[in-house]
Scaffold this motif. Structure first.
Motif, PDB file in Angstrom:
ATOM      1  N   THR A  46     -13.660  -4.993   0.745  1.00  0.00           N
ATOM      2  CA  THR A  46     -12.453  -5.372   1.464  1.00  0.00           C
ATOM      3  C   THR A  46     -11.476  -6.044   0.507  1.00  0.00           C
ATOM      4  O   THR A  46     -11.883  -6.691  -0.460  1.00  0.00           O
ATOM      5  CB  THR A  46     -12.758  -6.339   2.624  1.00  0.00           C
ATOM      6  OG1 THR A  46     -13.288  -7.567   2.085  1.00  0.00           O
ATOM      7  CG2 THR A  46     -13.761  -5.734   3.592  1.00  0.00           C
ATOM      8  N   GLY A 104       0.841  -1.177   0.000  1.00  0.00           N
ATOM      9  CA  GLY A 104       0.000   0.000   0.000  1.00  0.00           C
ATOM     10  C   GLY A 104       0.875   1.225   0.000  1.00  0.00           C
ATOM     11  O   GLY A 104       2.029   1.189   0.397  1.00  0.00           O
ATOM     12  N   GLN A 117      -2.907  -9.448   5.455  1.00  0.00           N
ATOM     13  CA  GLN A 117      -3.065  -7.997   5.363  1.00  0.00           C
ATOM     14  C   GLN A 117      -4.483  -7.653   4.914  1.00  0.00           C
ATOM     15  O   GLN A 117      -5.071  -8.375   4.103  1.00  0.00           O
ATOM     16  CB  GLN A 117      -2.046  -7.407   4.383  1.00  0.00           C
ATOM     17  CG  GLN A 117      -0.604  -7.603   4.825  1.00  0.00           C
ATOM     18  CD  GLN A 117       0.372  -7.200   3.740  1.00  0.00           C
ATOM     19  OE1 GLN A 117       0.537  -7.899   2.747  1.00  0.00           O
ATOM     20  NE2 GLN A 117       1.020  -6.064   3.915  1.00  0.00           N
ATOM     21  N   HIS A 118      -5.018  -6.547   5.438  1.00  0.00           N
ATOM     22  CA  HIS A 118      -6.397  -6.152   5.165  1.00  0.00           C
ATOM     23  C   HIS A 118      -6.455  -4.687   4.721  1.00  0.00           C
ATOM     24  O   HIS A 118      -5.644  -3.871   5.115  1.00  0.00           O
ATOM     25  CB  HIS A 118      -7.269  -6.312   6.416  1.00  0.00           C
ATOM     26  CG  HIS A 118      -7.286  -7.693   6.983  1.00  0.00           C
ATOM     27  ND1 HIS A 118      -8.133  -8.679   6.545  1.00  0.00           N
ATOM     28  CD2 HIS A 118      -6.530  -8.256   7.960  1.00  0.00           C
ATOM     29  CE1 HIS A 118      -7.920  -9.783   7.231  1.00  0.00           C
ATOM     30  NE2 HIS A 118      -6.954  -9.554   8.093  1.00  0.00           N
ATOM     31  N   TRP A 119      -7.451  -4.418   3.906  1.00  0.00           N
ATOM     32  CA  TRP A 119      -7.776  -3.049   3.485  1.00  0.00           C
ATOM     33  C   TRP A 119      -9.271  -2.997   3.261  1.00  0.00           C
ATOM     34  O   TRP A 119      -9.893  -3.970   2.818  1.00  0.00           O
ATOM     35  CB  TRP A 119      -7.029  -2.718   2.197  1.00  0.00           C
ATOM     36  CG  TRP A 119      -7.418  -1.417   1.540  1.00  0.00           C
ATOM     37  CD1 TRP A 119      -6.945  -0.176   1.809  1.00  0.00           C
ATOM     38  CD2 TRP A 119      -8.369  -1.253   0.474  1.00  0.00           C
ATOM     39  NE1 TRP A 119      -7.528   0.753   0.981  1.00  0.00           N
ATOM     40  CE2 TRP A 119      -8.419   0.110   0.152  1.00  0.00           C
ATOM     41  CE3 TRP A 119      -9.190  -2.145  -0.230  1.00  0.00           C
ATOM     42  CZ2 TRP A 119      -9.237   0.620  -0.848  1.00  0.00           C
ATOM     43  CZ3 TRP A 119     -10.012  -1.636  -1.225  1.00  0.00           C
ATOM     44  CH2 TRP A 119     -10.030  -0.269  -1.533  1.00  0.00           C
ATOM     45  N   GLN A 120      -9.887  -1.867   3.597  1.00  0.00           N
ATOM     46  CA  GLN A 120     -11.321  -1.707   3.371  1.00  0.00           C
ATOM     47  C   GLN A 120     -11.625  -0.269   2.991  1.00  0.00           C
ATOM     48  O   GLN A 120     -10.869   0.655   3.316  1.00  0.00           O
ATOM     49  CB  GLN A 120     -12.113  -2.087   4.622  1.00  0.00           C
ATOM     50  CG  GLN A 120     -11.813  -1.221   5.838  1.00  0.00           C
ATOM     51  CD  GLN A 120     -12.701  -1.557   7.009  1.00  0.00           C
ATOM     52  OE1 GLN A 120     -13.845  -1.959   6.821  1.00  0.00           O
ATOM     53  NE2 GLN A 120     -12.185  -1.403   8.217  1.00  0.00           N
ATOM     54  N   ARG A 125      -5.575   6.068   1.276  1.00  0.00           N
ATOM     55  CA  ARG A 125      -4.681   4.927   1.099  1.00  0.00           C
ATOM     56  C   ARG A 125      -4.903   4.274  -0.269  1.00  0.00           C
ATOM     57  O   ARG A 125      -6.020   4.183  -0.740  1.00  0.00           O
ATOM     58  CB  ARG A 125      -4.902   3.895   2.205  1.00  0.00           C
ATOM     59  CG  ARG A 125      -3.852   2.793   2.216  1.00  0.00           C
ATOM     60  CD  ARG A 125      -3.776   2.140   3.570  1.00  0.00           C
ATOM     61  NE  ARG A 125      -3.454   3.117   4.591  1.00  0.00           N
ATOM     62  CZ  ARG A 125      -2.227   3.596   4.822  1.00  0.00           C
ATOM     63  NH1 ARG A 125      -1.215   3.161   4.089  1.00  0.00           N
ATOM     64  NH2 ARG A 125      -2.015   4.475   5.760  1.00  0.00           N
ATOM     65  N   PRO A 152      -1.222  -2.607   3.537  1.00  0.00           N
ATOM     66  CA  PRO A 152      -2.630  -2.267   3.392  1.00  0.00           C
ATOM     67  C   PRO A 152      -3.296  -1.889   4.690  1.00  0.00           C
ATOM     68  O   PRO A 152      -4.246  -1.136   4.710  1.00  0.00           O
ATOM     69  CB  PRO A 152      -3.242  -3.553   2.822  1.00  0.00           C
ATOM     70  CG  PRO A 152      -2.123  -4.204   2.120  1.00  0.00           C
ATOM     71  CD  PRO A 152      -0.908  -3.899   2.934  1.00  0.00           C
ATOM     72  N   VAL A 153      -2.807  -2.421   5.823  1.00  0.00           N
ATOM     73  CA  VAL A 153      -3.452  -2.086   7.088  1.00  0.00           C
ATOM     74  C   VAL A 153      -2.801  -0.873   7.720  1.00  0.00           C
ATOM     75  O   VAL A 153      -3.161  -0.479   8.815  1.00  0.00           O
ATOM     76  CB  VAL A 153      -3.413  -3.280   8.073  1.00  0.00           C
ATOM     77  CG1 VAL A 153      -4.256  -4.425   7.558  1.00  0.00           C
ATOM     78  CG2 VAL A 153      -1.991  -3.756   8.310  1.00  0.00           C
ATOM     79  N   VAL A 208      -3.774   0.812  -2.485  1.00  0.00           N
ATOM     80  CA  VAL A 208      -3.179  -0.527  -2.386  1.00  0.00           C
ATOM     81  C   VAL A 208      -3.138  -1.159  -3.767  1.00  0.00           C
ATOM     82  O   VAL A 208      -3.967  -0.885  -4.618  1.00  0.00           O
ATOM     83  CB  VAL A 208      -3.978  -1.432  -1.419  1.00  0.00           C
ATOM     84  CG1 VAL A 208      -3.893  -0.915   0.002  1.00  0.00           C
ATOM     85  CG2 VAL A 208      -5.437  -1.564  -1.863  1.00  0.00           C
TER      86      VAL A 208
END
Length: 205
Positions: A133, A27, A144-147, A175, A38-39, A177
């Motif tokens: 997500t 990210g 790893q997470h992104w939302q 952000r 990403p987080v 990613v």
């Protein structure tokens, strides 16, 4: 192509041209600065969804050699290595060469197995009308997470200047990613159109 759209109602892929299925998400802050995960380092994971997503995308790296081919390759290599040793049967030379032969075979096995483990990463993009997500399951690190809210997400492609040609990213909030960095440039361009079409459909719900 090494990705597929999954129909949540049936669990069947809508389409996929993949030859095999396993199972970088780098990210960057769009305000500038160093790349981030990403987080964002300490941000909490995305909350669990309350229902099946409207659309779900799975992406994974290419694997040029399937598991069955891997075993066959090791077996054939072992036999080819043994052929020159047949002339040394019953002589001390055989015992002098055998450790080196077995060592080379073990080293080849190790590096091929490591390559397989590195190829077990999976990127999972889930879309709902009110949120989306992106989860990256890393073979050698934490998930790893992104939302983000799909209404505000922009699907960006960078033909030049990125780590790879046609670098594909999702920008939501502050952000950005990456998505499918292991795909080919043509596949990333095709995937961008598909993701944009899914987002446009969700915004009409």
């Amino acid at each position: 192509m090494p990705y597929e759209w999954v129909n949540p109602a049936t669990g069947a892929p809508d389409h996929s041209g993949a030859l095999s299925h396993p199972p970088h998400l780098l990210g960057r802050n769009t305000r500038g600065g160093r790349p981030a995960s990403p987080v964002g380092g300490r941000q909490p994971p995305a909350p669990p969804a309350t229902g099946a997503p409207s659309a779900e995308l799975h992406l994974w790296p290419y694997r040029s050699l399937p598991r069955r081919g891997f075993v066959a390759f090791i077996g054939i290599t072992f036999l080819l290595i043994l052929l020159p040793l047949l002339a040394a049967l019953g002589t001390p030379v055989l015992w002098g060469l055998l450790p080196f032969v077995l060592g080379a075979l073990a080293l080849m096995w190790y590096f091929l197995q490591r390559s397989y483990r590195d190829g077990e990463l999976l990127e999972q993009l889930c879309l709902w009308p009110d949120h989306m997500t992106l989860t990256r399951h890393n073979p050698r690190g934490p998930t790893q997470h992104w939302q983000a809210n799909p209404y505000w997400v922009r699907v960006m492609i960078h033909p030049k200047g990125g780590p790879v040609e046609n670098y594909l990213t999702l920008q939501g909030g502050d952000r950005e990613v990456e998505l499918g960095a292991f795909l080919t440039p043509a596949e990333r361009a095709t995937l961008r159109a598909e993701v944009m079409a899914e987002l446009a459909r969700l915004r009409q719900v």
